[in-house]
Motif scaffolding. Structure first.
Motif: not given
Length: 408
Positions: A295-298, A317-329
């Motif tokens: 569900m997270f990936l969806l 990329i510059v705004v979202l990537a730093p936020l998304v990476v730790p959540v995905a991890s």
């Protein structure tokens, strides 16, 4: 964006020197110089006659297939997007060449318009695509390292899948419409190969240098630019080293400057986000509302698709990537797989209404209403979205090559 970061630092009483420290960290990044080099490489190619030579080659090779020209357009536009970084140069420079060819061969206006618009978004996952380098610079942290070379390897199968799915639809359409095919001629193949040999060798040259491990990302980018300049100025002589080459380099510097300014400003916000522990808060909030990786990936795909349609790719990329990476991890998603998912969604976002960049570019370039371009592009958006879902839920596509080469 820089002013916003300074405001937040002032409000929290944090020394604003943190912003300049983040900018210095960006400047000292070993991969940063590759950005202007690869951007210049793409613009030099776009200003030359490389697209005509490549079209002739692929047409001689694949023109006998059902939908052969449409497949050729897909491959050539994807190749140019790889080198231009999805900046819209592909549709503006090459789209104007291939669209009349499609119409002349009997392809309907709607299909031709949709194909050129969609194919102009493909190719972002292949080396030496600029968004991959940018993502690597921005998303890499002490905890989550995302090397650009590994991300390129991870994008090979997913990027190829997206091209093949669009090409398969083109073949189906060509067969159903009964578009005339050109006869296969070994003599024409040889002649076209000789004409386009330097451009055909470029991807192998870049990937070969990159895969050899003997050159860094920056050295590979510099070699690619030198190769392109020598070929287009002194071998094919499409560009004059004093008259037309500087024009291409100036055009590339405009995009490079915009990207670097955006990056510098965004790094300040990223610093505040980290100091304010927003990623940790976001992880806690997401895990409190979403309890499975599926569900997270969806939800992530839906978010990135919407963002990709609203925000220019570099800003996203510059705004979202730093936020998304730790959540995905936190949900157990491999950083390389996450990077491929992120960039694949932004590819689809180019075509997503109401504000997908390629929709506006095609509308402007071909003088068609935005609603018509959106309608004609929608079948291709569905195909690319289906490919993104496959990439998302079949991690092997992103990680198979990486693990096979011992890069994970």
């Amino acid at each position: 964006m820089g002013a916003v970061s300074l405001f937040f630092f002032f409000r929290e009483g944090i020394p604003v020197s943190a912003v300049s420290a983040e900018v210095y960290r960006l400047i000292s990044s070993p991969t940063l110089p590759a950005i202007p080099l690869l951007t210049a490489c793409g613009y030099v190619l776009a200003e030359s006659g490389a697209s005509s030579r490549l079209l002739r080659f692929f047409r001689s090779l694949l023109g006998f297939m059902p939908g052969g020209l449409a497949v050729i357009v897909t491959v050539v536009l994807a190749l140019f997007t790889t080198f231009t970084g999805g900046s819209g140069v592909t549709i503006i420079a090459v789209g104007g060449l291939v669209y009349p060819m499609l119409r002349k061969d009997g392809y309907p206006e709607g299909f031709s318009l949709g194909l050129v618009t969609a194919a102009g978004s493909l190719g972002l996952l292949f080396p030496p695509s600029l968004p991959v380098i940018l993502y690597s610079v921005v998303a890499g942290t002490r905890e989550h390292n995302v090397p650009a070379d590994t991300l390129y390897l991870g994008g090979l199968v997913p990027g190829t899948l997206m091209i093949l799915m669009v090409a398969a639809y083109a073949i189906h359409k060509g067969a159903r419409l009964g578009i005339p095919r050109s006869a296969f001629s070994p003599r024409e193949v040889l002649a076209a190969t000789g004409d386009a040999k330097w451009e055909l060798a470029l991807p192998f040259f870049v990937v070969g240098l990159f895969a050899s491990g003997r050159t860094s990302m920056v050295e590979t980018a510099a070699a690619a630019l030198a190769y392109v300049v020598v070929v287009e100025c002194f071998l094919t002589r499409d560009l004059h080293p004093l008259r037309t080459l500087p024009t291409a380099l100036v055009k590339s510097s405009v995009l490079t400057g915009a990207v670097l300014i955006l990056l510098s400003a965004a790094m300040g916000i990223t610093s505040y986000v980290v100091d304010a522990q927003l990623p940790e808060a976001l992880v806690a909030w997401v895990k409190g509302h979403i309890h499975s990786q599926v569900m997270f990936l969806l939800a992530l795909n839906a978010l990135l698709l919407v963002i990709g349609s609203l925000v220019e790719i570099y800003a996203a990329i510059v705004v979202l990537a730093p936020l998304v990476v730790p959540v995905a991890s936190a949900f157990g998603v491999d950083p390389i797989h996450q990077g491929v998912i992120f960039l694949a969604n932004l590819e689809a976002g180019f075509l997503c209404p109401p504000f997908g960049l390629n929709l506006f570019l095609s509308s402007s370039r071909f003088g068609k209403p935005l609603t018509q371009v959106t309608r004609n592009t929608f079948p291709f958006l569905l195909i690319i979205a289906a490919a993104v879902l496959l990439i998302t839920y079949v991690p092997w596509m992103s990680l198979g090559v990486v693990r096979a080469l011992g890069k994970s």
